[in-house]
Scaffold this motif. Structure first.
Motif, PDB file in Angstrom:
ATOM      1  N   GLU A 158      -7.647 -21.223 -12.281  1.00 47.38           N
ATOM      2  CA  GLU A 158      -7.317 -22.660 -11.995  1.00 47.38           C
ATOM      3  C   GLU A 158      -6.045 -23.082 -13.025  1.00 47.38           C
ATOM      4  OE1 GLU A 158      -9.239 -27.009 -13.306  1.00 47.38           O
ATOM      5  OE2 GLU A 158     -10.485 -25.093 -13.512  1.00 47.38           O
ATOM      6  N   ASN A 159      -6.072 -22.513 -14.417  1.00 44.76           N
ATOM      7  CA  ASN A 159      -5.009 -22.930 -15.206  1.00 44.76           C
ATOM      8  C   ASN A 159      -3.766 -22.346 -14.672  1.00 44.76           C
ATOM      9  OD1 ASN A 159      -5.596 -20.283 -15.873  1.00 44.76           O
ATOM     10  ND2 ASN A 159      -5.561 -20.662 -18.094  1.00 44.76           N
ATOM     11  N   GLU A 160      -3.805 -21.080 -14.012  1.00 46.01           N
ATOM     12  CA  GLU A 160      -2.473 -20.620 -13.467  1.00 46.01           C
ATOM     13  C   GLU A 160      -2.242 -21.581 -12.060  1.00 46.01           C
ATOM     14  OE1 GLU A 160      -0.935 -16.370 -11.230  1.00 46.01           O
ATOM     15  OE2 GLU A 160      -2.658 -16.431 -12.430  1.00 46.01           O
ATOM     16  N   PHE A 161      -3.034 -21.828 -11.292  1.00 47.60           N
ATOM     17  CA  PHE A 161      -2.815 -22.812 -10.142  1.00 47.60           C
ATOM     18  C   PHE A 161      -2.184 -24.176 -10.608  1.00 47.60           C
ATOM     19  CE2 PHE A 161      -4.129 -26.080  -7.046  1.00 47.60           C
ATOM     20  CZ  PHE A 161      -3.542 -25.389  -5.898  1.00 47.60           C
ATOM     21  N   LEU A 162      -2.829 -24.757 -11.477  1.00 43.95           N
ATOM     22  CA  LEU A 162      -2.344 -26.022 -12.033  1.00 43.95           C
ATOM     23  C   LEU A 162      -0.742 -25.940 -12.466  1.00 43.95           C
ATOM     24  CD1 LEU A 162      -5.436 -27.504 -13.843  1.00 43.95           C
ATOM     25  CD2 LEU A 162      -4.526 -27.887 -11.511  1.00 43.95           C
ATOM     26  N   ARG A 163      -0.592 -24.778 -13.315  1.00 38.72           N
ATOM     27  CA  ARG A 163       0.931 -24.344 -13.741  1.00 38.72           C
ATOM     28  C   ARG A 163       1.776 -24.443 -12.719  1.00 38.72           C
ATOM     29  NH1 ARG A 163       2.713 -19.912 -14.451  1.00 38.72           N
ATOM     30  NH2 ARG A 163       0.942 -18.833 -14.789  1.00 38.72           N
TER      31      ARG A 163
END
Length: 117
Positions: free
Chosen positions: A105-110
């Motif tokens: 999720e954090n990679e997608f948001l970035r």
């Protein structure tokens, strides 16, 4: 589904439609509290919204499109086939990026912030 917003954006509503007919099958609006900033939304669960404009039918189409309406009037969305989303991803904090690759999720948001914000 994960609604990723830029820092200056707020969610107004989310509509899910049958992607073949474009007929709306579920719509929620007026997000409560943190949901205004986006986040995880489970299909058919409306607890984080003041209004459920359209209730989810029992028979959900295989190919659906989700469209987020922002408070500034902008809209964005994505379409997908339910069976193409791996069941074992549920609750893991992992999503499929636009290329169909499973990412955290954090990679997608970035990725979203780097490309769109």
């Amino acid at each position: 589904m994960l609604v990723a917003l830029c820092p200056d954006e707020q969610l107004a509503s989310l509509e899910v439609a049958d992607n073949a007919t474009l007929r709306p099958i579920w719509k929620v609006s007026n997000p409560i509290g943190p949901m205004r900033r986006g986040g995880w939304i489970s299909l058919g669960e409306s607890d984080e919204f003041e209004v459920q404009d359209i209730s989810l039918p029992v028979d959900v189409p295989q190919n659906i499109a989700a469209t987020a309406q922002l408070t500034n009037g902008h809209r964005f969305g994505s379409a997908f086939v339910r069976d193409e989303i791996p069941q074992d991803m549920a609750g893991t904090g992992r999503v499929l990026n636009p290329e169909g690759k499973e990412v955290a999720e954090n990679e997608f948001l970035r990725e979203v912030r780097d490309e769109y914000c």
